[in-house]
Scaffold this active site. Structure first.
Site, PDB file in Angstrom:
ATOM      1  N   ASP A 258      -2.386 -17.873   1.096  1.00  0.00           N
ATOM      2  CA  ASP A 258      -3.178 -18.954   0.311  1.00  0.00           C
ATOM      3  C   ASP A 258      -3.719 -20.062   1.172  1.00  0.00           C
ATOM      4  O   ASP A 258      -5.218 -20.231   1.058  1.00  0.00           O
ATOM      5  CB  ASP A 258      -3.127 -19.697  -0.956  1.00  0.00           C
ATOM      6  CG  ASP A 258      -1.684 -20.188  -1.034  1.00  0.00           C
ATOM      7  OD1 ASP A 258      -0.972 -19.678  -0.587  1.00  0.00           O
ATOM      8  OD2 ASP A 258      -2.079 -20.849  -2.255  1.00  0.00           O
TER       9      ASP A 258
ATOM     10  N   ASP B 210      -4.631  -6.943   5.517  1.00  0.00           N
ATOM     11  CA  ASP B 210      -6.065  -6.525   6.202  1.00  0.00           C
ATOM     12  C   ASP B 210      -6.854  -7.543   5.191  1.00  0.00           C
ATOM     13  O   ASP B 210      -7.856  -7.676   5.844  1.00  0.00           O
ATOM     14  CB  ASP B 210      -5.966  -5.778   4.405  1.00  0.00           C
ATOM     15  CG  ASP B 210      -6.512  -4.441   4.400  1.00  0.00           C
ATOM     16  OD1 ASP B 210      -7.819  -4.636   5.149  1.00  0.00           O
ATOM     17  OD2 ASP B 210      -6.720  -3.999   2.877  1.00  0.00           O
TER      18      ASP B 210
ATOM     19  N   TYR C  30       0.937  -1.055  -0.261  1.00  0.00           N
ATOM     20  CA  TYR C  30      -0.136  -0.277  -0.604  1.00  0.00           C
ATOM     21  C   TYR C  30       0.625   1.442  -0.012  1.00  0.00           C
ATOM     22  O   TYR C  30      -0.104   2.147   0.263  1.00  0.00           O
ATOM     23  CB  TYR C  30      -0.966  -0.303   1.381  1.00  0.00           C
ATOM     24  CG  TYR C  30      -1.663  -0.876   1.042  1.00  0.00           C
ATOM     25  CD1 TYR C  30      -2.616  -2.227   0.209  1.00  0.00           C
ATOM     26  CD2 TYR C  30      -2.490  -1.158   2.603  1.00  0.00           C
ATOM     27  CE1 TYR C  30      -3.346  -2.638  -0.419  1.00  0.00           C
ATOM     28  CE2 TYR C  30      -3.877  -1.894   2.788  1.00  0.00           C
ATOM     29  CZ  TYR C  30      -4.163  -3.142   1.121  1.00  0.00           C
ATOM     30  OH  TYR C  30      -4.986  -4.187   1.178  1.00  0.00           O
TER      31      TYR C  30
ATOM     32  N   LYS D 262       4.209 -15.165   1.959  1.00  0.00           N
ATOM     33  CA  LYS D 262       4.092 -16.148   0.103  1.00  0.00           C
ATOM     34  C   LYS D 262       5.462 -16.300  -0.704  1.00  0.00           C
ATOM     35  O   LYS D 262       5.954 -16.126  -1.524  1.00  0.00           O
ATOM     36  CB  LYS D 262       3.251 -15.303  -0.531  1.00  0.00           C
ATOM     37  CG  LYS D 262       3.134 -16.197  -1.650  1.00  0.00           C
ATOM     38  CD  LYS D 262       1.531 -16.664  -1.860  1.00  0.00           C
ATOM     39  CE  LYS D 262       1.915 -17.610  -3.326  1.00  0.00           C
ATOM     40  NZ  LYS D 262       0.977 -18.537  -2.784  1.00  0.00           N
TER      41      LYS D 262
ATOM     42  N   ASP E 125      -9.982  -9.565   7.727  1.00  0.00           N
ATOM     43  CA  ASP E 125     -11.767  -8.978   7.746  1.00  0.00           C
ATOM     44  C   ASP E 125     -12.302 -10.751   7.426  1.00  0.00           C
ATOM     45  O   ASP E 125     -13.173 -10.958   8.406  1.00  0.00           O
ATOM     46  CB  ASP E 125     -11.470  -8.359   6.582  1.00  0.00           C
ATOM     47  CG  ASP E 125     -12.007  -6.882   6.515  1.00  0.00           C
ATOM     48  OD1 ASP E 125     -11.203  -6.649   7.128  1.00  0.00           O
ATOM     49  OD2 ASP E 125     -12.401  -6.835   5.820  1.00  0.00           O
TER      50      ASP E 125
END
Ligand code: NAD
Length: 355
Positions: free
Chosen positions: A220, A244, A142, A188, A248
């Site tokens: 994943d 993020d 970001y 990852k 959620d």
């Protein structure tokens, strides 16, 4: 008597309604805990843009930096969605986090026994879930440079430095020391070089915390495991974008986005806010669930003010409110004895603290 200066940023949509309830509860807890709060309000988001032309006025940063902690509602709404990106409420929030240096976002996901049927997952899968996502907040994809777009291409860059990974890893290990002493670092590393550095540095730091068990998981797989068997996790350590998304996802284990708090901490001032947004679709109706914001105020007492006993009082009052069957409308279909307004729930929690 101790005095704490709290910056209050109500923001947009349901922000003012839910913050009012958190302040009500903070006043109740201070009245029986031997300290006092002095609040100072500051503007951010759409309302700040409307009043000053800037979604994050400098005064807000100054008030926040001169306080002991910031209690924040939510910002944003359709009205401001077509502004230039730097004038949008969300840009103000990203800049605010950067200015305050809050690099660690803590998001607990707790399943309350009283709301076990509120989750879309089976009770046997979620009963007893109590995990904490520790997300890096001011680096990664970001914020990385270069970023941009032209007619045919858009690009962002995921960058982490050794020092950024080191400080967030220390946070995760220190929090794990106060919990079940397990950290699962999410990356990852099979594809991304930045993730391989993340994994190497986290492993190095873990040597300083021999009591904490460290594991690594690809993002994943983590997304899948959170749904398959969330109880396996204690502290989940992640970078910005992975955190993020996963936090959620974790929030839905508990049934309503209106229940979950967050803390953003760093080297200066902590910011405490619910994980949800400004919910413009229900703003002004008096039906928003204030519990996420009240639980954020509890985290503020615990992490910024070192008032753990007062935080425990708030957490116990929230549990009691749910146990007694008081619900806002988002949870009305889950064993509600009485469906209450935003302000009624705040008053019930405040009363349980005072009694
Ligand atoms: P949202 O979290 O505001 O709402 C999603 C859904 O959850 C809506 O149906 C809403 O009514 C419901 N909801 C949220 N909080 C609730 C509560 N306390 N009680 C009961 N129901 C609740 O997400 P969105 O609709 O995607 O975004 C709305 C605005 O909020 C956008 O402008 C977005 O950019 C902004 N936003 C701000 C923040 C923040 O301030 N930190 C975070 C996320 C989104």
């Amino acid at each position: 008597m101790k005095n704490y200066k709290i910056a209050i940023i109500k923001g947009d949509g349901i922000g003012p309604e839910i913050i009012d309830e958190a302040v009500k509860v903070l006043d109740a807890v201070s009245a029986c805990s031997g300290f006092h709060f002095k609040y100072e309000e500051a503007l951010m988001g759409g309302i700040a843009y409307d009043m000053t032309g800037n979604p994050l006025p400098n005064e807000t940063i100054n008030i926040s930096l001169n306080s002991d902690a910031v209690l924040f509602g939510a910002i944003g709404g359709d009205k401001w969605d077509n502004l230039a990106r730097e004038l949008r409420p969300e840009s103000g929030l990203l800049r605010f986090r950067k200015e305050l240096g809050v690099y660690a976002n803590l998001r607990p996901a707790i399943v309350y026994d009283e709301l076990i049927n509120a989750s879309s997952l089976k009770p046997s899968v979620i009963k007893g879930v109590d995990l904490m996502v520790v997300r890096e907040l001011i680096g990664g994809l970001y914020f990385g440079e270069p970023k941009g777009r032209d007619e045919d291409k858009g690009w962002n860059t995921m960058v982490y430095t050794r020092s950024e990974i080191t400080r967030i890893a220390h946070q995760a290990f220190q929090i794990a020391m106060t919990r079940s002493k397990r950290v699962c670092s999410i990356d990852k590393a099979n594809v991304l070089d930045v993730s391989q550095l993340w994994r190497d540095v986290v492993t190095e730091i873990s040597a300083e915390y021999p009591e904490v068990e460290l594991s690594h998981m690809y993002v994943d797989n983590a997304a899948m495991q959170l749904i398959r068997d969330p109880k396996q996790f204690d502290v989940m350590l992640t970078g910005n974008i992975f955190g993020d998304i996963l936090s959620d996802e974790a929030s839905m284990l508990s049934g309503s986005i209106g229940l979950l708090p967050s803390a953003s901490i760093g080297s200066k001032i902590g910011v405490y806010e619910p994980i949800h947004g400004s919910a413009p679709n229900i703003a002004g109706l008096g039906i928003a669930n204030p519990i996420a914001t009240i639980a954020s105020a509890s985290m503020m007492l615990r992490y910024s003010l070192d008032e753990a006993q007062a935080a425990d009082k708030i957490d116990a009052a929230i549990k009691r409110t749910l146990r007694e069957g008081y619900r806002t409308q988002d949870l009305a279909q889950f064993d509600a004895k009485e469906v209450c307004s935003t302000s009624e729930i705040g008053s019930i929690i405040a009363n349980y603290i005072s009694k």
